[in-house]
Design a protein around this motif. Structure first.
Motif: not given
Length: 238
Positions: A183-184, A186, A188-189, A213, A216
């Motif tokens: 998740e690096k 990506l 934040k929610q 994967s 972004t």
């Protein structure tokens, strides 16, 4: 020394004077329309040593005039071989000494920086209608990858930040995930929920098996919001 001939600065900050005003000061008997073409024959080049323009007129048609750079003006003054020519040349040499003095160099640098700040502040004000009302850029979806967004920041706003530096800035400012792993980098929610980012799923094929994967993407809304923030950051750095 008193101002003998009016001077201006062109867009590059160089000293320029009016050809007609120089002609008048030198007390040349030949009409300007005949005199200036003769001066050009000494090897002066339009766009390099001088530029043409139409001067204002109190009656009739505007007159042809020229913006002459200081080096050309010095040579023309020397060519005249008159006391007025000598006086003009000494005046131009004085202007050059003043122009290249440490005080003037510092002043020009400060003026340049101030103009950059004014330009950035104007840009921010122009962009406010978009950020204030949540308008997105005029694209069908608006979502682009970070490399493309970095290019837009440079081309449209003069923010010199490449893809890798922009990713690092987004991580450092809490927009992207820092922790190592799948998740690096990506978003934040909470920023996805705010509509600033999207994640495009991708499949990475490996011998041990396919791995899912994500890439972004910065949405139109995110581009507008982040551009405003980066412009503010850029202004502070000047």
């Amino acid at each position: 020394m008193n101002q003998l001939i009016t001077t201006q600065n062109n867009e590059q900050g160089e000293i320029i004077i009016s050809g007609r005003e120089l002609h008048e000061f030198l007390e040349v008997k030949t009409a300007y329309k005949d005199w200036f073409p003769r001066m050009k024959e000494y090897g002066f080049v339009e766009g390099q040593d001088f530029s043409s323009f139409l001067s204002g007129s109190t009656g009739g048609r505007p007159s042809q005039d020229h913006h002459i750079k200081i080096d050309m003006a010095k040579e023309i003054a020397m060519i005249q071989r008159t006391e007025k020519g000598k006086e003009a040349r000494q005046y131009f040499l004085h202007l050059e000494r003043m122009w290249n003095s440490p005080e003037m160099v510092i002043k020009r640098a400060m003026d340049f920086q101030q103009q950059k700040i004014i330009t950035l502040e104007t840009q921010i004000q122009e962009d406010k209608p978009y950020t204030s009302f949540g308008k997105v850029v005029s694209m069908s979806d608006g979502a682009i990858n970070i490399g493309h967004f970095a290019k837009i920041l440079y081309d449209d706003h003069g923010i010199n930040i490449g893809r890798n530096k922009l990713i690092a800035w987004l991580r450092d400012n809490g927009y992207l995930i820092k922790q190592e792993g799948a998740e690096k980098n990506l978003p934040k929610q909470k920023y996805i929920e705010q509509g600033l980012f999207k994640v495009r799923p991708t499949i990475v094929k490996r011998t041990s098996g396919d791995v899912q994967s994500g890439t972004t993407l910065v949405t139109g809304k995110g581009q507008v919001k982040l551009t405003e923030v980066l412009l503010q950051e850029f202004k502070k750095a000047i």
